[in-house]
Design a protein around this motif. Structure first.
Motif, PDB file in Angstrom:
ATOM      1  N   VAL A  95       0.857  -1.182   0.000  1.00 11.07           N
ATOM      2  CA  VAL A  95       0.000   0.000   0.000  1.00 11.07           C
ATOM      3  C   VAL A  95       0.896   1.236   0.000  1.00 11.07           C
ATOM      4  N   ALA A  96       0.597   2.174  -0.887  1.00  8.61           N
ATOM      5  CA  ALA A  96       1.421   3.388  -0.961  1.00  8.61           C
ATOM      6  C   ALA A  96       0.635   4.541  -1.570  1.00  8.61           C
ATOM      7  N   THR A  97       1.169   5.727  -1.370  1.00  3.82           N
ATOM      8  CA  THR A  97       0.611   6.924  -1.992  1.00  3.82           C
ATOM      9  C   THR A  97       1.471   7.392  -3.157  1.00  3.82           C
ATOM     10  N   HIS A  98       2.502   6.631  -3.483  1.00  2.00           N
ATOM     11  CA  HIS A  98       3.416   6.991  -4.564  1.00  2.00           C
ATOM     12  C   HIS A  98       3.383   5.909  -5.644  1.00  2.00           C
ATOM     13  N   ASP A  99       3.155   6.329  -6.871  1.00  3.56           N
ATOM     14  CA  ASP A  99       3.074   5.390  -7.981  1.00  3.56           C
ATOM     15  C   ASP A  99       4.381   4.629  -8.203  1.00  3.56           C
ATOM     16  N   TRP A 100       5.501   5.308  -8.057  1.00  2.00           N
ATOM     17  CA  TRP A 100       6.789   4.656  -8.282  1.00  2.00           C
ATOM     18  C   TRP A 100       7.031   3.541  -7.264  1.00  2.00           C
ATOM     19  N   ASP A 101       6.530   3.712  -6.052  1.00  2.00           N
ATOM     20  CA  ASP A 101       6.687   2.697  -5.008  1.00  2.00           C
ATOM     21  C   ASP A 101       5.872   1.454  -5.369  1.00  2.00           C
ATOM     22  N   LEU A 102       4.671   1.666  -5.846  1.00  2.00           N
ATOM     23  CA  LEU A 102       3.829   0.538  -6.250  1.00  2.00           C
ATOM     24  C   LEU A 102       4.399  -0.177  -7.472  1.00  2.00           C
ATOM     25  N   GLU A 103       5.024   0.568  -8.357  1.00  2.00           N
ATOM     26  CA  GLU A 103       5.657  -0.050  -9.531  1.00  2.00           C
ATOM     27  C   GLU A 103       6.756  -1.012  -9.097  1.00  2.00           C
ATOM     28  N   GLY A 104       7.546  -0.608  -8.103  1.00  2.00           N
ATOM     29  CA  GLY A 104       8.589  -1.498  -7.595  1.00  2.00           C
ATOM     30  C   GLY A 104       8.013  -2.757  -6.974  1.00  2.00           C
ATOM     31  N   ALA A 105       6.929  -2.607  -6.207  1.00  2.00           N
ATOM     32  CA  ALA A 105       6.281  -3.758  -5.583  1.00  2.00           C
ATOM     33  C   ALA A 105       5.683  -4.683  -6.645  1.00  2.00           C
ATOM     34  N   LYS A 106       5.054  -4.097  -7.635  1.00  2.00           N
ATOM     35  CA  LYS A 106       4.445  -4.875  -8.725  1.00  2.00           C
ATOM     36  C   LYS A 106       5.511  -5.675  -9.470  1.00  2.00           C
ATOM     37  N   ALA A 107       6.707  -5.094  -9.616  1.00  2.00           N
ATOM     38  CA  ALA A 107       7.787  -5.751 -10.351  1.00  2.00           C
ATOM     39  C   ALA A 107       8.246  -7.055  -9.703  1.00  2.00           C
ATOM     40  N   VAL A 108       8.051  -7.191  -8.394  1.00  2.00           N
ATOM     41  CA  VAL A 108       8.433  -8.443  -7.726  1.00  2.00           C
ATOM     42  C   VAL A 108       7.228  -9.353  -7.491  1.00  2.00           C
ATOM     43  N   GLY A 109       6.070  -8.976  -8.033  1.00  2.00           N
ATOM     44  CA  GLY A 109       4.904  -9.840  -7.968  1.00  2.00           C
ATOM     45  C   GLY A 109       3.916  -9.557  -6.854  1.00  2.00           C
ATOM     46  N   MET A 110       4.092  -8.429  -6.164  1.00  2.00           N
ATOM     47  CA  MET A 110       3.160  -8.088  -5.092  1.00  2.00           C
ATOM     48  C   MET A 110       1.877  -7.495  -5.663  1.00  2.00           C
ATOM     49  N   ASN A 111       0.794  -7.657  -4.918  1.00  2.00           N
ATOM     50  CA  ASN A 111      -0.445  -6.939  -5.202  1.00  2.00           C
ATOM     51  C   ASN A 111      -0.229  -5.505  -4.729  1.00  2.00           C
TER      52      ASN A 111
END
Length: 147
Positions: A95-111
């Motif tokens: 969970v984040a308020t920054h798009d770049w942070d979510l992109e990093g999480a998505k890159a390793v397979g996180m929801n």
């Protein structure tokens, strides 16, 4: 000025959480979610920030990129957090308020869940799995998804 870093550090220690955060975290915990705070701030700073905001005790763990010696959004940071939490990426929601942070999480397979505060979500990034206005809505949506 030479004292600018100290002024920024002092101001960061006084940050107040948005009013919905404590209630949302309590609802998530009541639903059985394990909660980890994970920051690009150093460990001492994130501990101070969360204690000042009255949120420190609401988390199962408080993590910093200090241990990795790199900053989000590099994959090593998210993999470190997953290892510390003892969870597989597919079973985690970042969970984040920054798009770049979510992109990093998505890159390793996180929801991913985007909390819309002040910033929009850049079209250059993969869209989040969830987009909510605040932490109470996040808990409501995740609670419904678990049923």
């Amino acid at each position: 000025p030479g004292d600018a870093p100290d002024k920024v550090k002092a101001a960061m220690a006084k940050i107040v959480a948005h009013k919905d955060v404590a209630e949302g975290l309590d609802k998530l915990r009541a639903q059985g979610w394990r909660l980890y705070a994970f920051s690009n701030s150093n460990q001492a700073a994130v501990d101070v920030q969360l204690k000042q905001a009255g949120l420190h005790s609401k988390f199962d763990g408080i993590l910093s990129v200090d241990a990795v010696q790199k900053f989000k959004p590099v994959p090593e940071c998210y993999n470190y957090a997953l290892k510390q939490a003892g969870v597989k990426a597919k079973d985690a929601v970042h969970v984040a308020t920054h798009d770049w942070d979510l992109e990093g999480a998505k890159a390793v397979g996180m929801n991913t869940a985007f909390v819309r505060r002040h910033l929009g979500f850049a079209s250059a990034y993969h869209p989040p799995d969830l987009s909510v206005t605040d932490f109470v809505e996040l808990a409501d949506v995740l609670g419904q998804a678990a049923k």
